[in-house]
Design a protein around this motif. Structure first.
Motif, short mmCIF file in Angstrom:
data_model
loop_
_atom_site.label_atom_id
_atom_site.label_comp_id
_atom_site.label_asym_id
_atom_site.label_seq_id
_atom_site.Cartn_x
_atom_site.Cartn_y
_atom_site.Cartn_z
N ILE A 1 28.64 49.26 6.69
CA ILE A 1 28.14 49.04 8.05
C ILE A 1 29.17 48.32 8.92
O ILE A 1 28.83 47.75 9.95
CB ILE A 1 26.80 48.29 8.07
CG1 ILE A 1 26.98 46.85 7.62
CG2 ILE A 1 25.76 48.98 7.23
CD1 ILE A 1 25.82 45.97 8.02
N ARG B 1 29.09 45.28 2.12
CA ARG B 1 28.67 45.56 3.49
C ARG B 1 29.71 46.36 4.27
O ARG B 1 29.56 46.54 5.48
CB ARG B 1 28.38 44.25 4.22
CG ARG B 1 27.25 43.43 3.63
CD ARG B 1 25.89 43.98 3.98
NE ARG B 1 25.56 43.77 5.38
CZ ARG B 1 24.41 44.13 5.96
NH1 ARG B 1 23.50 44.75 5.23
NH2 ARG B 1 24.19 43.91 7.23
N ARG C 1 24.21 52.68 6.85
CA ARG C 1 25.53 52.51 7.46
C ARG C 1 25.45 51.67 8.73
O ARG C 1 26.46 51.34 9.34
CB ARG C 1 26.13 53.87 7.83
CG ARG C 1 26.47 54.78 6.65
CD ARG C 1 27.08 56.06 7.20
NE ARG C 1 27.40 57.02 6.18
CZ ARG C 1 28.55 57.08 5.53
NH1 ARG C 1 29.49 56.19 5.79
NH2 ARG C 1 28.77 58.01 4.62
N LEU C 2 24.22 51.39 9.16
CA LEU C 2 23.98 50.63 10.39
C LEU C 2 23.14 49.41 10.06
O LEU C 2 22.38 49.41 9.07
CB LEU C 2 23.22 51.49 11.42
CG LEU C 2 23.86 52.79 11.88
CD1 LEU C 2 22.88 53.55 12.77
CD2 LEU C 2 25.16 52.52 12.61
#
Length: 456
Positions: free
Chosen positions: A342, A339, A220-221
């Protein structure tokens, strides 16, 4: 083994220098600091992470490669926690399941799915039996029992995965739609050449542990925020000497003990112990000229290299309706990851493993091809307004059959000089987990040799 490496000779030397701030070097440096050894960390790049770092491109937080973890990556998860990153918040967990899509000329989009109720053996068996629906019942049963032997048996020799699958009675269609994409994703080496020993070990660790080991963990980062950046901050806060944007050009043993590191554009750095946490080719260049290091040099040179390209596509409208992970069959890329998890909802990532086998004239032709193929499966996407291609030409070692016996150990033939990197983690392919494990092994070896820690 070293004797008395903490002696005052040379008097101006730091106890340990770690060369390279990738995941292996950072894991090693953190563990050395925990063990009470002052550390100098030297990194050529301006940002940490090595082959698993974050990039700011086109106003977006992208990565130099799209990584997926599994629950069996226990050391990575432990190191994240150690630097204050909670994996439950930082990673999106999915139950083990694989969904792959394809589109062939003149044929509607097809799919292959392996979606067990859980990773328990009976549920995996039931899911695999369903996935073999196109085969006759006898062939389905033969493939099922063969797959069970793949997880439980021990091959007498390290065969190429393709031969291992053939001996396990896996049908060609199942190899093409399941085992080959999975092997390429895990090993970055095609089934015709990949090591059965390493691939089987990964399957066992993932599917024969507890249920959490089989989970797919999607960041998630950005990669840098998962571990490298907080690890670097933790090292600085602990008093470690950190030198970014500083390239080491040579390592020379000193007559009085220890080593002198030649730094481009700066004064030399002396260290009593050195952990060389770079990619294999860089390690070969930096190894001192010593007959004692000939076996280490040969082992590093034998590893070979495989490339990975990640294609990033930006779409005018946010893309939030696709699954977190989709396999792509018969396409230039193999795995699609939106994506939006994130915080970059306009971007998609497509991974091309063993990219040297699928050359492209240039970056634009590569991302345009990927975009065209995606639109055939997902017409709602339309056309991207831009694309980026990030290729790591030596992203992994070549995980071919027999390679595990050729890989180097963290201890070299020269007292006080150690290696760290995914290439040292025997039994594992080039992954973040392998890098972290090797970094911890190198730190343990240093601690043992200076008499500070017992064997972990």
């Amino acid at each position: 083994m070293t004797d008395g490496p903490l002696r005052a000779s040379p008097p101006d030397a730091v106890p340990v220098a770690v060369i390279g701030a990738g995941w292996a070097g950072l894991a090693a440096a953190l563990q050395l600091v925990r063990d009470g050894l002052p550390v100098a960390l030297v990194e050529a790049a301006a940002v940490p992470g090595g082959r698993g770092r974050s990039l700011d491109l086109d106003g977006a937080h992208l990565d130099n490669g799209q990584h997926i973890l599994v629950g069996a990556c226990r050391q990575v998860l432990a190191q994240m926690r150690a630097v204050g990153v909670d994996p439950q918040d930082a990673l999106h967990a999915l139950p083990f399941a694989l969904s792959l899509r394809e589109r062939r000329p003149g044929v509607d989009t097809g799919s292959f799915s392996l979606a067990p109720r859980s990773a328990r053996p009976r549920h995996l068996a039931a899911a695999l039996y369903r996935a073999l629906g196109g085969e006759t019942p006898p062939r389905r049963l033969a493939a099922l029992f063969g797959a069970a032997r793949m997880l439980t048996g021990t091959p007498g020799e390290d065969l190429p995965v393709a031969e291992w699958l053939r001996r396990a009675h896996q049908p060609p269609a199942l190899i093409a739609r399941l085992w080959e994409p999975l092997c390429l994703a895990v090993m970055n080496t095609p089934v015709a050449e990949a090591s059965t020993k390493i691939f089987q070990n990964v399957l066992r660790q993932t599917l024969r542990g507890n249920q959490r080991d089989a989970r797919l963990l999607i960041p998630r980062l950005p990669l840098g925020a998962l571990f490298p950046e907080p690890a670097l901050a933790r090292l600085r806060a602990s008093g470690a000497e950190v030198r970014m944007s500083t390239r080491v050009t040579g390592i020379a043993p000193l007559a009085e003990g220890g080593f002198e590191l030649t730094l481009r554009g700066g004064d030399p750095l002396r260290a009593r112990q050195v952990v060389l946490a770079t990619a294999p080719r860089a390690a070969v260049r930096l190894l001192p000229e010593s007959e004692a290091l000939a076996p280490t040099r040969r082992a590093l040179s034998a590893l070979g290299a495989r490339s990975i390209c990640t294609v990033y596509l930006r779409y005018p409208r946010p893309v939030v309706d696709l699954p977190p992970l989709t396999g792509l069959l018969g396409q230039h890329g193999q795995w699609l990851l939106p994506r939006h998890l994130i915080g970059e909802p306009h971007w998609l990532a497509v991974v091309i493993s063993a990219a040297e086998m699928s050359p492209a004239a240039d970056a634009r032709s590569r991302w345009e091809r990927v975009a065209r193929e995606l639109s055939a499966i997902f017409p709602q996407l339309g056309k991207p307004d831009r694309g980026r291609v990030i290729c790591e030409h030596a992203a992994t070692f070549d995980a071919r059959a027999g390679i595990d016996d050729l890989r180097p150990d963290v201890r070299t033939g020269l007292s006080g000089l150690y290696l760290a990197g995914d290439h040292c983690a025997h039994g594992l392919p080039s992954t973040l987990e392998a890098a972290v494990q090797a970094g911890l092994q190198a730190a343990t070896a240093v601690g043992q040799d200076v008499g500070l820690v017992a064997s972990r």
